[in-house]
Structure formats: C-alpha cells, structure tokens
Write a protein that holds these residues in place. Structure first.
Motif, PDB file in Angstrom:
ATOM      1  N   ALA A 155       0.844  -1.190   0.000  1.00  0.00           N
ATOM      2  CA  ALA A 155       0.000   0.000   0.000  1.00  0.00           C
ATOM      3  C   ALA A 155       0.879   1.239   0.000  1.00  0.00           C
ATOM      4  CB  ALA A 155      -0.928   0.007   1.216  1.00  0.00           C
ATOM      5  N   TYR A 156       0.276   2.360  -0.364  1.00  0.00           N
ATOM      6  CA  TYR A 156       0.991   3.643  -0.340  1.00  0.00           C
ATOM      7  C   TYR A 156      -0.020   4.728   0.001  1.00  0.00           C
ATOM      8  CZ  TYR A 156       4.927   6.716  -1.481  1.00  0.00           C
ATOM      9  OH  TYR A 156       5.975   7.607  -1.401  1.00  0.00           O
ATOM     10  N   VAL A 157       0.362   5.644   0.870  1.00  0.00           N
ATOM     11  CA  VAL A 157      -0.553   6.724   1.256  1.00  0.00           C
ATOM     12  C   VAL A 157      -0.459   7.850   0.219  1.00  0.00           C
ATOM     13  CG1 VAL A 157      -0.588   6.200   3.698  1.00  0.00           C
ATOM     14  CG2 VAL A 157       1.242   7.645   2.810  1.00  0.00           C
ATOM     15  N   THR A 158      -1.639   8.304  -0.261  1.00  0.00           N
ATOM     16  CA  THR A 158      -1.641   9.259  -1.381  1.00  0.00           C
ATOM     17  C   THR A 158      -2.444  10.533  -1.132  1.00  0.00           C
ATOM     18  OG1 THR A 158      -3.524   8.065  -2.367  1.00  0.00           O
ATOM     19  CG2 THR A 158      -1.299   7.438  -3.087  1.00  0.00           C
ATOM     20  N   PRO A 159      -2.400  11.107   0.080  1.00  0.00           N
ATOM     21  CA  PRO A 159      -3.067  12.399   0.244  1.00  0.00           C
ATOM     22  C   PRO A 159      -2.243  13.551  -0.340  1.00  0.00           C
ATOM     23  CG  PRO A 159      -2.056  11.754   2.293  1.00  0.00           C
ATOM     24  CD  PRO A 159      -1.873  10.593   1.361  1.00  0.00           C
ATOM     25  N   GLY A 160      -0.991  13.248  -0.744  1.00  0.00           N
ATOM     26  CA  GLY A 160      -0.124  14.296  -1.293  1.00  0.00           C
ATOM     27  C   GLY A 160       0.562  15.125  -0.227  1.00  0.00           C
ATOM     28  N   THR A 161       0.445  14.708   1.022  1.00  0.00           N
ATOM     29  CA  THR A 161       1.066  15.419   2.134  1.00  0.00           C
ATOM     30  C   THR A 161       2.509  14.937   2.328  1.00  0.00           C
ATOM     31  OG1 THR A 161       0.303  13.750   3.683  1.00  0.00           O
ATOM     32  CG2 THR A 161      -1.166  15.628   3.282  1.00  0.00           C
ATOM     33  N   GLU A 162       3.118  15.408   3.401  1.00  0.00           N
ATOM     34  CA  GLU A 162       4.485  14.978   3.713  1.00  0.00           C
ATOM     35  C   GLU A 162       4.551  13.476   3.953  1.00  0.00           C
ATOM     36  OE1 GLU A 162       8.583  14.965   4.531  1.00  0.00           O
ATOM     37  OE2 GLU A 162       7.278  16.307   3.392  1.00  0.00           O
ATOM     38  N   ASP A 163       3.459  12.865   4.401  1.00  0.00           N
ATOM     39  CA  ASP A 163       3.459  11.418   4.578  1.00  0.00           C
ATOM     40  C   ASP A 163       3.663  10.715   3.240  1.00  0.00           C
ATOM     41  OD1 ASP A 163       3.427   9.149   6.112  1.00  0.00           O
ATOM     42  OD2 ASP A 163       1.256   9.038   6.315  1.00  0.00           O
ATOM     43  N   THR A 164       3.088  11.278   2.191  1.00  0.00           N
ATOM     44  CA  THR A 164       3.323  10.750   0.841  1.00  0.00           C
ATOM     45  C   THR A 164       4.787  10.930   0.451  1.00  0.00           C
ATOM     46  OG1 THR A 164       1.060  11.239   0.103  1.00  0.00           O
ATOM     47  CG2 THR A 164       2.741  11.007  -1.608  1.00  0.00           C
ATOM     48  N   VAL A 165       5.328  12.087   0.784  1.00  0.00           N
ATOM     49  CA  VAL A 165       6.674  12.468   0.340  1.00  0.00           C
ATOM     50  C   VAL A 165       7.774  11.677   1.032  1.00  0.00           C
ATOM     51  CG1 VAL A 165       8.330  14.376   0.194  1.00  0.00           C
ATOM     52  CG2 VAL A 165       5.901  14.785  -0.278  1.00  0.00           C
ATOM     53  N   TRP A 166       7.699  11.547   2.352  1.00  0.00           N
ATOM     54  CA  TRP A 166       8.864  10.960   3.036  1.00  0.00           C
ATOM     55  C   TRP A 166       8.996   9.470   2.761  1.00  0.00           C
ATOM     56  CZ3 TRP A 166       9.462   9.446   8.748  1.00  0.00           C
ATOM     57  CH2 TRP A 166       8.308   8.836   9.253  1.00  0.00           C
ATOM     58  N   HIS A 167       7.885   8.812   2.394  1.00  0.00           N
ATOM     59  CA  HIS A 167       8.003   7.416   1.970  1.00  0.00           C
ATOM     60  C   HIS A 167       8.827   7.307   0.684  1.00  0.00           C
ATOM     61  CE1 HIS A 167       4.753   6.600   4.855  1.00  0.00           C
ATOM     62  NE2 HIS A 167       5.031   5.318   4.715  1.00  0.00           N
ATOM     63  N   TRP A 168       8.671   8.281  -0.191  1.00  0.00           N
ATOM     64  CA  TRP A 168       9.449   8.264  -1.440  1.00  0.00           C
ATOM     65  C   TRP A 168      10.893   8.707  -1.222  1.00  0.00           C
ATOM     66  CZ3 TRP A 168      11.252  12.922  -3.772  1.00  0.00           C
ATOM     67  CH2 TRP A 168      12.016  12.700  -4.932  1.00  0.00           C
ATOM     68  N   GLU A 169      11.099   9.661  -0.339  1.00  0.00           N
ATOM     69  CA  GLU A 169      12.455  10.187  -0.140  1.00  0.00           C
ATOM     70  C   GLU A 169      13.444   9.095   0.269  1.00  0.00           C
ATOM     71  OE1 GLU A 169      11.618  14.834   1.164  1.00  0.00           O
ATOM     72  OE2 GLU A 169      11.425  13.248   2.656  1.00  0.00           O
ATOM     73  N   SER A 170      12.989   8.143   1.065  1.00  0.00           N
ATOM     74  CA  SER A 170      13.896   7.065   1.472  1.00  0.00           C
ATOM     75  C   SER A 170      14.317   6.230   0.265  1.00  0.00           C
ATOM     76  CB  SER A 170      13.236   6.185   2.530  1.00  0.00           C
ATOM     77  OG  SER A 170      11.993   5.693   2.096  1.00  0.00           O
ATOM     78  N   LEU A 171      13.418   6.014  -0.687  1.00  0.00           N
ATOM     79  CA  LEU A 171      13.774   5.296  -1.917  1.00  0.00           C
ATOM     80  C   LEU A 171      14.791   6.092  -2.725  1.00  0.00           C
ATOM     81  CD1 LEU A 171      10.941   3.870  -1.221  1.00  0.00           C
ATOM     82  CD2 LEU A 171      10.824   3.404  -3.672  1.00  0.00           C
ATOM     83  N   LEU A 172      14.582   7.393  -2.817  1.00  0.00           N
ATOM     84  CA  LEU A 172      15.512   8.263  -3.551  1.00  0.00           C
ATOM     85  C   LEU A 172      16.915   8.148  -2.970  1.00  0.00           C
ATOM     86  CD1 LEU A 172      16.006  10.681  -5.583  1.00  0.00           C
ATOM     87  CD2 LEU A 172      15.547  12.180  -3.615  1.00  0.00           C
ATOM     88  N   TRP A 173      17.014   8.197  -1.651  1.00  0.00           N
ATOM     89  CA  TRP A 173      18.325   8.102  -0.998  1.00  0.00           C
ATOM     90  C   TRP A 173      18.951   6.739  -1.236  1.00  0.00           C
ATOM     91  CZ3 TRP A 173      16.337  10.436   4.256  1.00  0.00           C
ATOM     92  CH2 TRP A 173      16.146  11.807   4.082  1.00  0.00           C
ATOM     93  N   GLU A 174      18.140   5.691  -1.141  1.00  0.00           N
ATOM     94  CA  GLU A 174      18.677   4.347  -1.343  1.00  0.00           C
ATOM     95  C   GLU A 174      19.155   4.137  -2.776  1.00  0.00           C
ATOM     96  OE1 GLU A 174      17.007   1.173   1.681  1.00  0.00           O
ATOM     97  OE2 GLU A 174      15.463   1.781   0.263  1.00  0.00           O
ATOM     98  N   ALA A 175      18.552   4.849  -3.712  1.00  0.00           N
ATOM     99  CA  ALA A 175      18.990   4.763  -5.110  1.00  0.00           C
ATOM    100  C   ALA A 175      20.232   5.612  -5.362  1.00  0.00           C
ATOM    101  CB  ALA A 175      17.859   5.197  -6.044  1.00  0.00           C
ATOM    102  N   GLY A 176      20.710   6.294  -4.313  1.00  0.00           N
ATOM    103  CA  GLY A 176      21.919   7.102  -4.430  1.00  0.00           C
ATOM    104  C   GLY A 176      21.658   8.552  -4.777  1.00  0.00           C
TER     105      GLY A 176
END
Length: 423
Positions: A188-209
């Motif tokens: 699942a993924y939370v999609t209200p477009g808030t920071e909760d949506t954002v910080w879940h993605w940011e960790s993937l961005l960091w892990e991808a370098g």
C-alpha cells in the motif's frame, strides 16, 4: 511494573548520571506545552512528578496542546509576549522555529559535560540543528521499515524477507501477494499528497543514491537517474502490476492490513499496536543493488524547544530537559510507551530490545534500523512548499497521470522556483 520501577530508579539522577541535583535551587515554575495522550501522557506525568520530588522547589506545569497546532499557538503566544518555557514541536518545523527570536540557542548547553550529545542518533541531531545552531533537544525518533503478514507470505509460497532483499524482490513479492478476486493487495501507499506521501518516497531516492537538493539547498537534485529509478519502482507496483493499494485517506491501510487484505506495509513503529489480528514480521527497507547507498531509512524526529522568558526560567527549563532526556529517563519512557529510544546507549543496552519486543513484537527491528538513518530532510524554511510539489509529483505517477520522467522534470522546475522565491 518494570517501566515504573525504572522511572523511579532513574529519577534520582541528573544529566550526568550522578545523584539528584538542585542546581539553581531557587523556587521556579516552568510551563511545558506537549501533546501526549494515553500511555505517553501517563508516563510523562509520572516523570514530571518524579523530577519535582527529586528537585525541591522546582515545579513543572504541563499544558496539553495538539501537536499539529503547537507552532501556530507558539507564534501567537510569542507575539503576545507569553510563550511557554518549553514546547514539543515537530522536527519538520525546525527551520521555521529557528527564525523565532525568542528560541534559545542550545548549542553550548548540549556540549556540557555529561550530556553526551553524540549519544543522540545523527538523524535526530541533524533535525535539531539549523545552520549550525542547536534549537532543540530530541523528544521523539522513529523510522520506516517493512511490516509483513507471515500468513499471506506462506499462502503465496514466498520466503520471508531477509535483510538482504532488494526493491525488485519487494515488487515481485507484492505482485505474488496480490489477488484481485478477494481485493487483496501486495502493498500500500498513502496518497493524500502530504508529507506522509513524500517521506516514503524520499527514502527510496536516498537508497537509489540520489539527493533531494544540491548541497547548498539552492537547486533541485532529484531529477536524476536515482529519482527516475525510485519513481519507476512505485510506478511498477501501482500502475503496471496493480499490486499497490492507494490510500488517499492516510488511514484505511491499517485496517486493511489488520484484516489480511494487504501483504506488506512500509510504515513505522507507531502502527504496530494496530495489528492485533496479524502474525507479522518486521524487516528493514529493501535496497537497490549497484549503489553504495545500501539500506537506508528516514526518520521524523521531534524536538523540545526552549523559549526565553528570562535567564532564571531558561536555566530551569534547560535543567529539566537535560534530566528528562538523560539515558535513565529515556529508557523508562521507551519501556513504558513502546516509543523508540532517542539515545543509542539505551538502544544498545543489554536486554533492552528483548524487553521492548515483549511489549511490542517486532519493535526491535525499528530500534536497530535507527542506524540506517543516515540523512535528514533539508533544513530550510521553504521545505513545506517543496514538500507540496513533491507530494503532487508522487501522486501523479502513482495514479498513472504522469510518467516518472515528466513528473520529475515538472517538479524540479517548480521546486527551483520555490527555492529562488524563498532565498
């Protein structure tokens, strides 16, 4: 009983771990604004009473303020000349908090002998510091990991996730855990477009370098190969495989997981108590092979912030906070509430993770995962505007309304404009 006895045992120590201290023994009363409820409220009140018992003449008045409203209420109080002595404030507000003239600079305070500032996790210290100035002492720390349903994994014939798994493994498992005939999703993924949506993605961005912004925080840096890889991971599950439940309510996912309709969740320790019906396991976030970033996660620490109501009040407030955030009290609070310890020495203490797991199964993985918090969100006052753009970007990809490439390019342009306007 264990937590209570520990709290009592810990209350005879000051920040240096020595006997009870009456530094600044003149009578004083400090006011704290905090948003604790339930078990946290009970334990915090207990610690306050113990502090007062160990420090004659020192009184601590607490006022419940909903954490979501605290910054606005603090700003109003500052304008009226009546801020609290201490307030619990979200770490994401730190750059804005740092701009309030009445906020006390704690840089020298945390460097005092016995405080052991480096015992707080780097992710906490980064969020408590703005432009080299410490504006808060960590009040809470958390992180994201994967909580999975063991029964659904077994039913799908899947091996349980290991600490070496990759995002490709995660996507493959999510696809096999999905059964549209019974409305069962892999993740699942939370999609209200808030920071909760954002910080879940940011960790993937960091892990991808990747990085969110350039080192000087002047330009977007996420429109990159890493940004593309991270968004493509989400796109595969949400659009291509349809293995991802999209939750605009930011709350339905919990009930669905608890009822066996979702196989895996990327979430934090705060959700564990909401899954009484699931035999779950917890594993660190997957990684991207071929990058040097390895397993990473993201944390959202909160801070205790001191306001200047005169030197006597400031001194009393600092004394209380150093006591409250000393190892003995940190340990007592964690064991009573299930909250992760804000100090590494507490987390590493023999038997601590076992005690925590008895109360909240799987929480020990979140505790060890604090070591994977290697970066923090940019400490800039314009981050709320940046977050709004990023939230829209992620949602547009998840809903299939934009390709990752187009979404990244559009978001980067908007972020650059917001950064330029805010500088």
């Amino acid at each position: 009983m264990t937590a209570t006895s520990l709290a009592v045992a810990g209350c005879g120590t000051d920040a240096n771990g020595g006997g009870s201290s009456s530094t600044g023994s003149a009578s004083s009363t400090i006011q704290i604004w905090e948003g604790y409820t339930d078990t946290e409220a009970k334990e915090f009140a207990h610690l306050v009473s113990e502090y007062e018992a160990q420090h004659p003449g020192q009184k601590v008045d607490t006022l419940f303020v909903n954490n979501d409203d605290t910054l606005q209420k603090v700003l109003t109080a500052v304008k009226g000349g009546s801020p609290p002595d201490i307030a619990y404030l979200y770490g994401s507000w730190a750059p804005n908090v740092a701009q309030i003239p009445q906020v006390v600079n704690l840089t020298q305070v945390v460097q005092k002998s016995g405080v052991n500032w480096n015992d707080f996790y780097v992710g906490e210290r980064d969020v408590a510091s703005v432009n080299g100035k410490v504006i808060g002492i960590p009040a809470l720390v958390d992180n994201l990991a994967v909580v999975y349903n063991k029964k659904l994994f077994a039913k799908a014939g899947l091996a349980l996730p290991t600490a070496n798994w990759t995002w490709q493994d995660f996507a493959n498992d999510a696809q096999k855990l999905t059964d549209s005939s019974v409305k069962q999703y892999g993740t699942a993924y939370v999609t209200p477009g808030t920071e909760d949506t954002v910080w879940h993605w940011e960790s993937l961005l960091w892990e991808a370098g990747g990085s969110l912004l350039t080192a000087d925080n002047k330009q977007a840096a996420f429109n990159s190969a890493a940004g593309l890889q991270s968004l493509q991971t989400l796109q595969t599950m949400a659009v291509t495989d349809k293995s991802m439940y999209l939750d605009p309510t930011d709350s339905a996912y919990g009930n669905l997981f608890n009822s066996g309709k979702i196989g895996m969740l990327v979430t934090g320790p705060w959700d564990l108590g909401s899954f009484p019906n699931v035999d779950y396991g917890v594993q660190v976030m997957p990684s991207y092979p071929g990058t040097s970033a390895g397993h990473q996660t993201i944390s959202g620490p909160d801070n205790w912030v001191v306001f200047n109501n005169g030197s006597g009040q400031v001194s009393a407030a600092e004394q209380f906070l150093l006591w409250l955030t000393a190892p003995a009290q940190v340990k007592a609070f964690s064991l009573a509430t299930g909250d992760l310890p804000t100090r590494q020495s507490v987390a590493d203490a023999s038997g601590f993770d076992t005690q925590m797991n008895k109360m909240l199964p799987g929480v020990s993985t979140f505790i060890s995962n604090l070591g994977n918090v290697k970066q923090a969100r940019p400490q800039i006052a314009t981050y709320p505007q940046v977050s709004k753009v990023l939230g829209n970007m992620v949602v547009s990809v998840l809903l299939g309304k934009a390709t990752p490439q187009a979404a990244l390019a559009s978001a980067a342009s908007q972020v650059n404009a917001a950064l330029a306007a805010g500088s």
